[in-house]
Scaffold this motif. Structure first.
Motif: not given
Ligand code: WT7
Length: 660
Positions: A121-125, A159-165, A252-254
């Motif tokens: 949930e925290r990652v999705c938010r 990683a979830r949104i495809g951004a490169t950290h 809370a979802t992505c």
């Protein structure tokens, strides 16, 4: 006898405990050999099978390995997946939703548990929050965070949104941070107000402000600040946001952004032989595959384990064995904010006892300093703690000397836990050469044998195989899924550094020397063969430190060498020529202190030279080349017995010898 000679002659062998072998994922040497044979027989088939069995693909791959543009290898190229989905959503589907993902222990001892459902949930938010700021697939995001759940959330959300950290270790200076922001072309920085370690507060946000103020960082649109201490920090209107505000009111979802297997998951800067750090670029599919497989093979991870890797997320170990590997296999892990010596040097042992840690993974430097501490104070001796939950120990980052290995084996593992001495690098993404805890006979100080599928070898200067017993250059003969893909923005440097033409352009050069045991074939790492130092497991380039020193206006010239150190493995010794007369006595001490502080500001405190010696000049050949091998001898305090006939100014040696 030199350290390497001692290592080569080490012949004590410790077999894994029978009980461990019985239950191990890879059980016994025959099982290990069969896996190696499978990889030899059908290399691509071996990797394809594991990639299908371990990862959940949004779109299955049909091609395993593309070597057409070597050394820019591609793995599982037409497959699509999402790393965060594989680490989080998959656990929710598999019945792990209420399982503890992270046991977080703060510097002051406070503990907070986070389940997989909560982490998801925290990652999705946060991922939704990043998207709301306009951050999208392919953008680069700098993470300059303390050890925290939020640090892992930041990485997973990218990683979830495809951004490169690109995570920058919290110990790096504003200048180092600025260089990395510019090189990566990042659009945002995720940071904290402060970092707390050993009771001390370090002002991360202020360092970010300083970095951005240095110029060249205009591409940064946002700075997101996790409030760790609620310290009063300056917030630039329109640019800076509190993490809690970015999270607020987000769903809370992505839906994960499906990316190609080769999509760059992260860039991590590391030191090489030139002054400029290299942005090591890693993939999504191949990287995650190896993170998972090594969790299973090297760490024998089981649902009942409490895994603890003490690394910082600012290093590759914290990427693979905190932020990704343990989550991808659904493990429960300890994440620790602080340092091993606070409030006392029993902290690690206390935490193992408290959290019933079963697998413990740390650096030889930490072990060596805790041995010293235990010798000095019986209250922090491991025998004072209940460490019976432990079943497996690991080390990483630098060679472990046999005495430290024995102490670890006896005092922490109670002669009942295998030790995996894992050799690998930022560039390799995961373990390369290591004992398998339920199979490989262990030899103190040797990382033993390559993992199945890793074609490591020792060769000479022309790339030809050397027989066992003969020291040479460590190479990997075939590409593997989690290998470095390129140096960010500098493909030529990637080729030159790792696949040089002198070796035919096809061998991966690790940058380390190695020798294999005549009888067992076990590898022992004999140290770097380039100008890279390893101080407390931190990798640093001598040129980087030299550049920092000469950037000071009073310095004319500087040469940096490594010196063996009992606790930190190596320490930094700098030979410096000033633009003014050579200082002596108290004045020399004063200037040395100023220069040490200067290096801390230029690079970070970890790069401070332990020793600085001043000379009127440096030992040079007639063509003006600095003779570093002589400086290494001087740094050790040894007599020079080597040939100095090519030296233009032999008298300088005497001066530098005395300048201690
Ligand atoms: C260099 C890589 C491995 C991740 C953390 C460090 C040295 C690493 C071992 C080991 C002997 C080791 C090598 C290597 N190294 N592990 N088990 N035994 N040496 O990653 O900062 O990229 O440093 O660390 O010299 O090349 P890194």
């Amino acid at each position: 006898m030199s350290d390497i000679e001692t290592l080569k002659q080490e012949n004590r062998i410790f077999n894994p405990p029978a009980e461990f072998v019985k239950n191990a994922t890879i059980s016994g040497m025959e099982a290990y050999k069969a896996m190696c044979a499978e990889a030899e027989r059908d290399y691509e088939g071996f990797w394809a099978r594991h990639a299908r069995e371990n990862l959940e693909w949004h779109k299955p791959f049909t091609k395993t390995l593309d070597e057409s543009n070597a050394p820019f290898y591609k793995w599982f190229e037409d497959g699509q997946l999402n790393v965060s989905y594989n680490c989080l959503d998959r656990n929710l589907k598999n019945g792990n939703a209420d399982r503890t993902a992270i046991i977080f222990e703060a510097d002051d001892g406070k503990v907070a548990n986070v389940t997989y459902a909560q982490l998801h949930e925290r990652v999705c938010r946060f991922a939704n929050g990043l998207k709301s700021l306009g951050i999208k697939k392919g953008d680069r995001v700098i993470v300059y965070m303390p050890m925290s759940v939020e640090g892992v959330v930041a990485m997973q959300a990218c990683a979830r949104i495809g951004a490169t950290h690109s995570v920058v270790f919290g110990g790096f200076s504003a200048k180092s941070l600025q260089e990395r922001i510019i090189d990566a072309g990042a659009v945002a920085v995720i940071t904290a107000d402060e970092q707390v370690r050993g009771g001390k507060h370090l002002p991360l946000k202020a360092i970010v402000d300083e970095a951005l103020g240095m110029g060249g960082c205009e591409v940064i649109k946002n700075v997101i600040v996790y409030q760790r201490t609620n310290a009063n920090v300056g917030m630039v209107a329109g640019r800076d946001l509190k993490m809690q505000d970015v999270l607020a009111n987000q769903s809370a979802t992505c839906e994960p952004e499906w990316v190609d297997a080769e999509h760059p998951l992260f860039i991590l800067y590391t030191s090489g032989s030139t002054g400029k750090p290299k942005g090591v670029q890693h993939s999504s599919g191949g990287y995650l595959l190896w993170a998972m497989l090594t969790m299973k093979w090297t760490f024998d991870i089981k649902p009942t384990d409490i895994f603890w890797c003490t690394a910082d997320i600012g290093w590759v170990t914290g990427h693979t064995y905190i932020a990704y590997g343990p989550l991808a296999v659904g493990a429960t892990q300890v994440v620790f904010e602080g340092v091993p010596t606070y409030p006392n040097a029993g902290r690690f042992w206390d935490m193992i006892q408290k959290h019933k840690t079963t697998i413990f993974y740390t650096a030889p430097t930490a072990i060596r300093s805790l041995i010293k501490a235990a010798d000095a104070d019986a209250n922090v001796h491991p025998s004072k703690y209940d460490l019976s939950s432990l079943r497996l120990l690991g080390t990483v980052g630098e060679p472990i000397n046999p005495e430290a290995w024995m102490w670890y084996y006896r005092n922490i593992g109670r002669e009942n836990c295998p030790i995996v001495d894992t050799f690998w690098q930022t560039e390799t993404g995961g373990h390369m050469i290591t004992p398998l805890p339920g199979a490989t006979p262990m030899v103190p100080g040797s990382c033993t044998l390559p993992l199945p599928g890793i074609m490591a070898a020792v060769v000479d200067e022309t790339g030809n195989d050397l027989p066992n017993g003969q020291g040479g250059i460590l190479v990997v003969k075939r590409p593997w899924p989690s290998m470095i893909r390129t140096i960010w923005g500098d493909p030529e440097r990637f080729k030159k550094s790792y696949f040089p033409e002198e070796f035919g352009g096809k061998l991966y050069l690790a940058g380390d020397g190695s020798v294999r045991n005549k009888d067992t074939g076990n590898f022992t790492i004999t140290g770097r063969i380039d100008d890279v130092l390893n101080v407390s497991g931190h990798r640093m380039g001598t040129m980087e430190i030299e550049s920092a020193l000469v950037a000071n206006q009073i310095v004319a010239e500087a040469a940096v060498v490594g010196k063996p150190d009992e606790t930190t493995g190596e320490s930094i010794c700098a030979f410096v020529v000033l633009k003014r007369a050579r200082p002596t006595g108290d004045e020399a001490k004063q200037i040395a202190k100023e220069l040490r502080d200067w290096v801390a500001k230029e690079i970070g405190p970890i790069a401070k030279p332990k020793e600085i010696r001043f000379g009127d000049n440096l030992p040079k050949t007639r063509s003006g080349k600095i003779m570093r091998r002589l400086l290494r001898v001087l740094a050790k305090g040894e007599e020079i017995t080597q040939d100095v006939s090519t030296l233009e100014n032999p008298a300088i040696l005497e001066q530098l010898k005395q300048a201690q």
